[in-house]
Design an enzyme around this catalytic site. Sequence first.
Site, PDB file in Angstrom:
ATOM      1  N   ASP A  11       3.088 -12.328   3.237  1.00 53.56           N
ATOM      2  CA  ASP A  11       1.987 -11.368   3.107  1.00 53.56           C
ATOM      3  C   ASP A  11       1.621 -10.851   4.498  1.00 53.56           C
ATOM      4  OD1 ASP A  11      -0.249  -9.876   2.005  1.00 53.56           O
ATOM      5  OD2 ASP A  11      -0.428 -11.404   0.446  1.00 53.56           O
TER       6      ASP A  11
ATOM      7  N   GLY B 250       4.701 -10.011   6.980  1.00 54.11           N
ATOM      8  CA  GLY B 250       5.530  -8.831   6.827  1.00 54.11           C
ATOM      9  C   GLY B 250       4.948  -7.856   5.827  1.00 54.11           C
ATOM     10  N   ASP B 251       5.733  -6.836   5.543  1.00 56.02           N
ATOM     11  CA  ASP B 251       5.310  -5.736   4.693  1.00 56.02           C
ATOM     12  C   ASP B 251       6.376  -5.526   3.616  1.00 56.02           C
ATOM     13  OD1 ASP B 251       4.769  -3.294   3.545  1.00 56.02           O
ATOM     14  OD2 ASP B 251       4.440  -2.235   5.442  1.00 56.02           O
ATOM     15  N   PHE B 252       6.017  -5.785   2.361  1.00 54.44           N
ATOM     16  CA  PHE B 252       7.041  -5.731   1.304  1.00 54.44           C
ATOM     17  C   PHE B 252       7.584  -4.327   1.034  1.00 54.44           C
ATOM     18  CE2 PHE B 252       3.052  -6.520  -1.400  1.00 54.44           C
ATOM     19  CZ  PHE B 252       2.844  -5.177  -1.749  1.00 54.44           C
TER      20      PHE B 252
ATOM     21  N   HIS C 214       1.445  -3.803 -10.523  1.00 55.41           N
ATOM     22  CA  HIS C 214       0.436  -3.008 -11.231  1.00 55.41           C
ATOM     23  C   HIS C 214      -0.449  -2.194 -10.291  1.00 55.41           C
ATOM     24  CE1 HIS C 214      -3.400  -5.731 -11.303  1.00 55.41           C
ATOM     25  NE2 HIS C 214      -2.739  -5.890 -10.179  1.00 55.41           N
TER      26      HIS C 214
END
Length: 339
Positions: A205, A229-231, A249
């Site tokens: 995250d 990190g950045d997904f 969602h």
Amino acid sequence: MHGMNSPTVHPAQRIVDLGFGFILSGALSSVAELGVADKLVQGPRSAASLAEELGVHAQALYRVLRLLASVEVFSEDAAGLFSLTPAAEYLRSDAPGSLRAAVRMLTQRIFWAPTGEMVDTVRTGQTPFDRIFGKPFFDYLHHDPAQGAVFHQGMSSLSDMENGAIAASYDFTGLSSVVDVGGGHGGFLIEVLKLAPQVRGVLFDHGQVLAGARIAQAGFSQRCALEEGDFFQAVPKGAEAYVLKRILHDWNDETCVRILRNCREAMAEGGRVLVLDTVIPPGNAPHGGKVLDVMMLASLPGRERTEEDFRKLFAQAGLKLSRILPTPSALSITEAVAA
């Protein structure tokens, strides 16, 4: 206010009760914010004595508590003393499964204000969030640490209610590595690590979210790494399972495909992606996903999806839907494998 779900409510009264629904939300929000339930643990008290301790207006507090007592949150006796009910217990900060933080989140202005402008959203299909708050949802939370904290604590609180039951609905024991993508404070991953002793976990995250991670205090530092990190860019490589719990969602289809593709590219041979979101069933029956879906419509670019919706997303990301497992919560586990 008649019992909301009582079948004896006249159809006209049902419409009026639904119209008044936001009054109950506001009342619940105020007592959660003030921490009223915590002050009743020692026993019944008058609104006046509560108001004095909390530094609020006595008659205003009384009127709010009287309304909530009519829907079984608190109860008032003949002497005018208020006490906890089984529902009110969940508003205590320290109660097992406390929902105080969840109520503060659900009734936060980030959801409340856009919901008040629902007709604009229905006219345009666009959330008024950016107009009201000056930037998109997650950017706003990022720039307002106080609001961000209410949101993340609320999400943890809501999730704690369901995490154990959801983790137990899937057999993690055959896996050696699980990455929880956008896994927040780690509540779900902790339940997986408890159930499956051979799993090594990665909680993935943003750094400011991981600052609140509960992995160490749960005793799993040896078996679980925290990774920042950045997904949208990439996810940790080489794991057998990638969990996306209440992530897809929040986003439109195009963004979801990008996140799923990143998981597809990172996963080990024979790996899988587990999407933990509601799956909206056909038919008119009430379903938590239908409420959540319109909450998303109001504040975020995302939505809740049907089985067919997930099938299409997976196909675009080089995955295919293998099965959908129900859980005791409103969420389902939708499993995808390499296409």
